[in-house]
Scaffold this motif. Structure first.
Motif, short mmCIF file in Angstrom:
data_model
loop_
_atom_site.label_atom_id
_atom_site.label_comp_id
_atom_site.label_asym_id
_atom_site.label_seq_id
_atom_site.Cartn_x
_atom_site.Cartn_y
_atom_site.Cartn_z
N MET B 62 0.85 -1.20 0.00
CA MET B 62 0.00 0.00 0.00
C MET B 62 0.89 1.25 0.00
O MET B 62 0.60 2.23 -0.69
N VAL B 63 1.96 1.19 0.78
CA VAL B 63 2.93 2.30 0.80
C VAL B 63 3.48 2.52 -0.61
O VAL B 63 3.56 3.66 -1.09
N TYR B 64 3.82 1.43 -1.28
CA TYR B 64 4.37 1.48 -2.64
C TYR B 64 3.40 2.22 -3.57
O TYR B 64 3.78 3.16 -4.27
N GLY B 65 2.16 1.81 -3.52
CA GLY B 65 1.15 2.43 -4.38
C GLY B 65 0.96 3.90 -4.08
O GLY B 65 0.98 4.75 -4.97
N ALA B 66 0.82 4.23 -2.79
CA ALA B 66 0.59 5.63 -2.41
C ALA B 66 1.80 6.49 -2.75
O ALA B 66 1.66 7.63 -3.20
N ALA B 67 3.01 5.94 -2.56
CA ALA B 67 4.23 6.70 -2.82
C ALA B 67 4.32 7.08 -4.30
O ALA B 67 4.86 8.14 -4.64
N CYS B 68 3.79 6.23 -5.17
CA CYS B 68 3.83 6.51 -6.60
C CYS B 68 3.04 7.77 -6.97
O CYS B 68 3.29 8.40 -7.99
N THR B 69 2.09 8.15 -6.11
CA THR B 69 1.29 9.34 -6.40
C THR B 69 1.99 10.62 -5.93
O THR B 69 1.51 11.72 -6.18
N GLY B 70 3.11 10.46 -5.22
CA GLY B 70 3.89 11.64 -4.82
C GLY B 70 3.51 12.25 -3.49
O GLY B 70 4.06 13.27 -3.11
N VAL B 71 2.59 11.63 -2.74
CA VAL B 71 2.25 12.17 -1.42
C VAL B 71 3.24 11.63 -0.38
O VAL B 71 3.94 10.65 -0.63
N ARG B 72 3.26 12.27 0.77
CA ARG B 72 4.16 11.81 1.84
C ARG B 72 3.54 10.59 2.50
O ARG B 72 2.43 10.64 3.02
N VAL B 73 4.27 9.49 2.49
CA VAL B 73 3.72 8.23 2.94
C VAL B 73 4.70 7.53 3.87
O VAL B 73 5.92 7.68 3.74
N MET B 74 4.16 6.79 4.84
CA MET B 74 5.02 6.14 5.83
C MET B 74 4.39 4.84 6.30
O MET B 74 3.18 4.68 6.29
N THR B 75 5.24 3.91 6.71
CA THR B 75 4.80 2.77 7.50
C THR B 75 5.77 2.62 8.65
O THR B 75 6.88 3.15 8.63
N THR B 76 5.30 1.93 9.70
CA THR B 76 6.16 1.68 10.85
C THR B 76 5.96 0.25 11.29
O THR B 76 4.91 -0.34 11.07
N SER B 77 6.99 -0.32 11.89
CA SER B 77 6.87 -1.69 12.37
C SER B 77 8.01 -1.97 13.34
O SER B 77 8.75 -1.07 13.71
N SER B 78 8.13 -3.23 13.73
CA SER B 78 9.26 -3.66 14.53
C SER B 78 9.83 -4.91 13.87
O SER B 78 9.14 -5.58 13.09
N SER B 79 11.05 -5.22 14.21
CA SER B 79 11.88 -6.21 13.52
C SER B 79 11.19 -7.32 12.70
O SER B 79 11.39 -7.39 11.48
#
Lengths: 190, 369
Positions: B62-79
């Motif tokens: 989902m991050v990949y798709g949203a990033a392609c539109t040029g908006v600021r996008v983020m995900t967070t996680s742990s190891s």
């Protein structure tokens, strides 16, 4: 100046909040401060502890192996942390929840029946504030007045009706500690 | 703005919001969950996108798709969650689009535990997904630094069309410190000349892809990415120095291990021993030149990490065998106490050290003796 304070007990005894109140007071006094919980997988219950470090320069480690000050609200944490206390340190123990006296003669131990005192004031949930008040008697870094101000400054407005009982709990703990350390000063600790 | 007492995870989440985060995709995992919790409330409140995906694999795509539109996008996680994202991260890197990932590292390998660790250094800095690519990796050691680096990460990601990782650990995520959040930036959606955001019949069609079926074209894409990386290496080295001016012994540590080491370094200074600390703030690109210079005048190095010696390899690369490099690490979710590092420093400054190829051998002997 740097002072580390360890607070430990059962989940639900207000361990983390007691640490946060101390951290707020230190922040309002313009000090550097860190608050770090030992977080577990449990949602509720279990043991809880946190460490507060107060300093006047950039804080290195947020954890300390041998704390100079501690509030221990139950027997398991008393058994675990009493041996780790720094020599000459101050330990506030919740006498309501432990069935033994101090084993260390080289630290100052303040025994406060925090549960009973909290109930006398009208709410068992004030146990943590009674213990914090007791520690303040031996914590030159934060005055009782500064802590009361921090509670008022950072408690959401909707909880301000609880301020008088919290102040009373802090005061009772503080006075109990003064009495005990007063006696100790004259006769030697225990 | 005044300081507030704020938890690392919440601070990074709110900093991202104020830096213009428009879309967040994630999946809960301790010790990072407060990021998700904060954004679950904050993003809808601002009319921005928050999705709790069905898995980390879904979230990163989902991050990949949203990033392609040029908006600021983020995900967070742990190891363990970040391990699941590696395929998607490689695709994002290969597509040369900006995205931000925060990894609040925990003890591993495997399911491990939820305690603080730094054992994903290699994964973030040297490996992770397949193919040749280099994320920018930033490692905060305090809540304020976590805020500042989160804001910076979005700017860097866009500037270089590159992945930026915040490599934090459970301690930074769970700790509360007084810190100042930035002002809320107005949301300005830039019309990047690469973004696929609907041509509306007005311009040429744009294509974003990580597929270059023709190997010579892929080779050219790799050259382009390498050029970007070399520019990043020139511009984005970041580190903090403590007592290094006259240091005879140099401690190198990042994040939480770095700040714990600071306490030990101060204790040594108190005893009159000339010890200093280098705390890399950017792990990628790495401050090789700084260490190179320090190696020309220091007697020995001590690398302190919450793993089995990962950044150690990069320190050795810069020292080039000129002086001894010693190692002290606590893997598996253990956080060192200053006293333990102090003990190591006392050993190092009072014995005749040998230059060895792998300091982990003697370290393991000491730890398991």
């Amino acid at each position: 100046m740097q002072k580390e304070i360890l607070i430990a007990g059962f989940g639900g005894q207000g361990v983390l909040f007691a640490g946060q109140v101390l951290a707020y007071a230190a922040m309002d006094l313009g000090r550097e401060v860190t608050w770090i919980p030992s977080y577990g997988p449990e949602m509720r219950g279990g043991t809880a502890n946190c460490t507060v470090v107060i300093a006047d320069e950039e804080i290195g480690s947020p954890l300390v192996e041998n704390p100079p000050a501690a509030i221990l609200l139950n027997l398991p944490s008393y058994d675990k942390y009493e041996p780790l206390m720094q020599k000459g340190g101050v330990l506030v123990v919740n006498a309501s929840m432990v069935d033994r006296g101090p084993k260390r003669a080289d630290i100052i131990t303040i025994c406060v029946a925090a549960n009973e005192i909290a109930e006398e004031i009208g709410d068992r949930k004030l146990t943590n504030m009674v213990a914090v008040g007791a520690l303040l008697a031996c914590l030159p870094e934060i005055s009782l007045g500064a802590l009361k101000a921090a509670l008022k400054n950072h408690l959401p407005e909707r909880h301000h009706k609880l301020l008088p009982s919290n102040y009373a709990a802090l005061q009772r703990g503080y006075e109990t500690a003064l009495e005990q350390t007063g006696i100790a000063a004259g006769t030697g600790i225990r | 703005m005044t300081k507030e007492l704020i938890k690392g995870n919440v601070a990074m989440a709110e900093a991202a919001v104020r830096a213009g985060l428009e879309a967040y995709f994630g999946y809960p995992i301790t010790p990072q969950t407060e990021v998700l919790e904060h954004l679950a409330r904050r993003m809808p409140e601002l009319g921005r996108a928050f999705v709790q995906a069905e898995s980390e694999v879904a979230a990163i795509n989902m991050v990949y798709g949203a990033a392609c539109t040029g908006v600021r996008v983020m995900t967070t996680s742990s190891s363990p969650g970040v391990s699941l994202m590696q395929e998607g991260l490689s695709y994002i890197a290969g597509t040369e689009i900006p995205a931000v990932l925060i990894n609040v590292m925990r003890g591993g390998p495997g399911l491990g535990n939820i305690a603080p660790a730094q054992s994903d250094y290699y994964q973030a800095v040297h490996g992770g997904g397949h193919g040749d690519y280099h994320p920018i990796v930033l490692a905060p050691s305090s809540v304020q630094e976590a805020i500042d680096l989160t804001v910076l990460s979005f700017d860097l990601a866009e500037k270089y069309r590159n992945l930026v990782f915040i490599l934090a650990d459970g301690s930074v995520g769970q700790m509360m410190e007084p810190a100042e959040l930035p002002e809320m930036r107005p949301l300005i959606r830039k019309d990047w000349d690469w973004a696929v955001n609907g041509k509306g019949g007005k311009r040429e069609r744009r294509i974003l892809t990580s597929i270059y079926i023709d190997p010579p074209a892929e080779e050219q894409a790799n050259y382009r990415m390498q050029k970007t990386w070399q520019t990043i290496q020139k511009n984005e080295v970041r580190y903090k120095e403590y007592y290094l001016d006259d240091a005879e012994y140099v401690v190198v540590g990042f994040g939480t291990a770095g700040r714990v080491a600071l306490s030990a370094v101060r204790a040594m200074r108190h005893n009159g021993v000339k010890v200093g600390l280098l705390r890399p703030v950017a792990l990628s690109p790495y401050p090789f030149e700084v260490i190179d210079e320090l190696a020309s005048r220091a007697k020995a190095f001590l690398v302190v990490e919450m793993n089995q010696g990962q950044m150690l390899s990069d320190v050795q690369l810069a020292v080039k065998g000129r002086v001894p490099v010693e190692f002290y690490g606590r893997p598996g979710g253990m956080v060192p106490f200053p006293e333990q590092i102090l003990k190591e420093l006392k050993r190092i400054t009072s014995t005749d050290l040998k230059i060895v190829s792998d300091p982990r051998v003697a370290w393991l002997e000491r730890m398991t003796a």
